[in-house]
Structures are given as structure tokens and as C-alpha cells.
Scaffold this active site. Structure first.
Site, PDB file in Angstrom:
ATOM      1  N   ARG A 170       0.716  -1.252  -0.142  1.00 56.03           N
ATOM      2  CA  ARG A 170       0.048   0.044   0.120  1.00 56.03           C
ATOM      3  C   ARG A 170       0.732   1.329   0.085  1.00 56.03           C
ATOM      4  O   ARG A 170       0.428   2.336   0.668  1.00 56.03           O
ATOM      5  CB  ARG A 170      -1.016  -0.020   1.026  1.00 56.03           C
ATOM      6  CG  ARG A 170      -1.875  -0.920   1.373  1.00 56.03           C
ATOM      7  CD  ARG A 170      -2.795  -1.154   0.031  1.00 56.03           C
ATOM      8  NE  ARG A 170      -3.837  -2.232   0.289  1.00 56.03           N
ATOM      9  CZ  ARG A 170      -3.363  -3.532  -0.257  1.00 56.03           C
ATOM     10  NH1 ARG A 170      -2.246  -3.805  -0.899  1.00 56.03           N
ATOM     11  NH2 ARG A 170      -4.266  -4.421  -0.305  1.00 56.03           N
ATOM     12  N   SER A 238     -11.386  -0.251   2.289  1.00 58.98           N
ATOM     13  CA  SER A 238     -10.755  -0.561   3.490  1.00 58.98           C
ATOM     14  C   SER A 238     -10.022   0.485   4.211  1.00 58.98           C
ATOM     15  O   SER A 238      -9.067   1.412   3.469  1.00 58.98           O
ATOM     16  CB  SER A 238      -9.755  -1.647   3.073  1.00 58.98           C
ATOM     17  OG  SER A 238     -10.335  -2.953   2.601  1.00 58.98           O
ATOM     18  N   GLU A 339      -5.540   4.298   5.322  1.00 60.12           N
ATOM     19  CA  GLU A 339      -5.267   4.254   3.765  1.00 60.12           C
ATOM     20  C   GLU A 339      -5.530   5.455   2.878  1.00 60.12           C
ATOM     21  O   GLU A 339      -5.024   5.545   2.231  1.00 60.12           O
ATOM     22  CB  GLU A 339      -6.203   2.973   3.344  1.00 60.12           C
ATOM     23  CG  GLU A 339      -5.563   2.467   2.216  1.00 60.12           C
ATOM     24  CD  GLU A 339      -5.981   1.042   1.744  1.00 60.12           C
ATOM     25  OE1 GLU A 339      -6.060   0.724   0.617  1.00 60.12           O
ATOM     26  OE2 GLU A 339      -5.759   0.167   2.680  1.00 60.12           O
TER      27      GLU A 339
END
EC number: 1.3.1.98
Length: 347
Positions: A170, A238, A339
Site C-alpha cells: 500500500r 478498506s 489508507e
């Protein structure tokens, strides 16, 4: 500011807000919105705004943004350069504004494997290398070969190799920086009848079309496929990344919870990746938390998604994120990292 291109429109602030530009459906009004439908117009717009010293935010699918409410002193630059094509038999090129799931569908329809596990992920193609999008055992870094960037520091329009982006879980060196804007991407795929091993199916491989359908349905069951009628999908996907911790920390958590089969995945550096959703649930945050009357809640399908139930403000989303994060830290000593990109607000 894209004024030289006939395909570009400038929209006044009364016509839209970030609530209509993001999948969380929260956020205030930018000073202006500029929509660019070619890579050249996108680069030109960013260059002109930078030269004028004006703050800007580049927006693709809006699936990874948490934006403050109220008037915002910035210009929203909408990435709308779609277009998906084959460069050669195995290389797919996509404009940064192409809908990501359309890129996956294009690849599968041409018998090319490598990104079928990334089906159903909302957002634009240009966003995928920025945070090295991944799911079900696959990541963009597996197939990304190069990216066309507008380098805001040097004023150069250039193709750069994927290796130069420091892609990790990520993460890329584009994330949380303003150094460059993605204009196009290229992916090297493989002719295939079967998918790559699918983690959620224990490594089983399916025919490409079947694998794509399975992934989309799996994501839909978790509220991770956009549906305007389903508030469980009014989210940024998410919300927290899965934390990577020392093995000793993972052992401590497993012993404390006392459950068999805690999700934990060995990493190349000797640490382990844990499931943020699992930690959230064991810290006392069930699906639908904090309850039916709250404007912002955890999804009723998946605890890793923070959702807008139709009337939430940015402040509501931020308060819920802080609550969950603090609870996990208190219970396990693990700090979850959000995120999404935060604009005008912070956790």
C-alpha cells in the site's frame, strides 16, 4: 488551466462539491473544478495552477479521499482521460482517468491474466500505482511496468519504470506527496486461461471470467462494490491498512485473544502482517458500530469499512476513525494507519 483544449470544462463551485466527487460522499466545495479529458490537458492544468501558486487536488474516482466540510481554498482537478488499449499482445495501457474495473474487464476479455483478483475495486487506473493497490494475493506491483508522470518539480512529462516508485505494501513514493501526477499506466500481463492462485479460495485457480465474477461477488458481499442504493458502499473501501508487526507482538496478541487461526502472514523482513479487520472486531467494534442512529458507522458487512449512512459529515467520519483507532491501540498496542488521503482534516 486546460483553457487551450476544447475538451476541458471549468465548473463553478456551485455545481458540485467533494460530497459528489468521492465515494464517501462527504466534503465541502472547492474554489473551482477543472475536468481534463486528455493526459496533455491534465499536465497543462496542473502546470498552470502550480505556476499561479494555487493549491490543487487531483481527483480520480474519489474512492480514497476524506475531505473536510465547508468551503475549501483549492481547485479540484478531475482526471477524466479514459482510454484502454493494447500496446502489444500482452501490454495494456490505460489513461489515468480510466475506471479501474473497466481495465480489469478489458484484460480478461482479451484473455490476459494478472489483474483479475483486482476486479471490482473502485477508483481510477491512475490511482493504482500510487498506493500499490492489491487484493486477494495480487498487487499492481506484480504487473506494472511503467507509468507516465507529469513531474511537478521539473515540469517534465515522462515515462518512468515501475522500479523507480519504491512500490511496497500500500505504498509508493508518489503517495502523500505532490511531486508528480499520474497520466497513464502500462501493465505487462500474461496470456492465460486460468487465474493466478486466489488467496481467499486457498490458492485455487479459476478460468479468468469465472475468477473475475467470483471476486466481484466476494467484494459485493462485503459492501466493497459501489452501489448508490447501499449505504454500506458509501465508503473509502478498506479504511486502515493491515499492520505489519514483530513476530513477538503477533504472538502476544494471539495468546491474549486465545483464538485459534488468527490471521497472520509472514513478511520478507521477518515481521508479520495482521488483519486490521480482525483486530478491530476483537477490540470491541462489531459490524454496524456504533449503532443504527449514528450517521457514520462501520459497515454492516465488513468492519474495515467506515461508511456514510446518508447524512454523515466529514467530522462524523473522522470521529469514528479516531474512536476505532484508539480502541485498537488501547486493546493491542497496535496503531492502525489510515489508507485514504486526508484533505483539510486529520486523524
Amino acid at each position: 488551466m486546460c483553457g487551450h483544449g476544447s475538451q476541458t470544462t471549468v465548473v463553478g463551485v456551485s455545481d458540485s462539491s467533494f460530497a459528489s466527487l468521492t465515494t464517501l460522499r462527504v466534503g465541502g466545495e472547492p474554489r473551482a473544478i477543472i475536468r481534463c479529458t486528455s493526459a496533455e490537458q491534465l499536465a497543462e492544468t496542473v502546470a498552470a495552477l502550480d505556476a499561479a501558486g494555487e493549491e490543487l487536488l487531483v481527483v480520480g474516482g474519489g474512492s480514497n479521499l476524506v475531505v473536510a466540510d465547508g468551503p475549501l481554498d483549492l481547485t479540484a482537478v478531475i482526471v477524466a482521460n479514459g482510454g484502454i488499449s493494447l500496446v502489444d499482445a500482452t501490454t495494456v495501457r490505460a489513461g489515468a482517468g480510466a475506471v479501474w474495473d473497466d481495465v480489469v474487464a478489458f484484460a480478461v476479455s482479451h484473455g490476459l491474466g494478472g489483474i483479475e483478483a483486482l476486479s471490482g475495486i473502485p477508483g481510477s487506473a491512475g490511482a493504482t500505482p500510487v498506493q500499490n493497490v492489491g487484493a486477494y494475493g495480487a498487487e499492481i506491483s506484480d504487473v506494472l511496468t511503467r507509468v507516465r508522470l507529469w513531474n511537478r518539480r521539473t515540469g517534465v512529462d515522462e515515462w518512468v519504470p515501475a522500479e523507480s516508485l519504491d512500490l511496497a505494501y500500500r505504498y509508493s513514493n508518489l503517495k502523500f506527496t505532490a511531486r508528480a501526477v499520474v497520466l497513464e499506466i502500462e501493465l505487462r500481463l500474461r496470456p492465460a486461461e486460468l487465474s493466478a492462485p486466489l488467496r481467499h479460495l486457498g490458492g485455487e485457480r479459476l478460468p479468468l471470467v469465472q475468477a473475475r465474477a467470483n471476486i466481484v461477488e466476494t467484494r459485493r458481499s462485503k459492501g466493497m462494490v459501489l452501489d448508490t442504493a447501499d449505504h454500506d458502499t458509501w465508503s473509502a473501501g478498506s479504511f486502515f491498512t493491515n499492520p505489519i508487526v514483530a513476530t513477538e507482538c503477533a504472538d502476544t496478541i494471539a495468546a491474549e485473544v486465545g483464538e485459534a487461526g488468527m490471521p497472520r502472514f509472514a513478511q520478507p523482513d521477518g515481521r508479520e502482517k495482521l488483519s486490521a479487520a480482525w483486530l478491530i472486531e476483537r477490540a470491541g467494534f462489531p459490524r454496524g458500530y456504533p449503532g443504527a442512529c449514528a450517521p457514520a458507522r462501520l459497515s454492516t458487512k465488513h468492519t474495515l469499512a467506515l461508511t456514510n449512512r446518508g447524512s454523515a459529515t466529514s467530522d462524523d467520519i473522522v470521529a469514528l476513525a479516531r474512536d476505532v483507532r484508539a480502541g485498537v491501540e488501547k486493546r493491542f498496542g497496535v496503531i492502525l494507519e489510515p489508507e485514504p488521503v486526508w484533505v483539510g482534516v486529520g486523524i
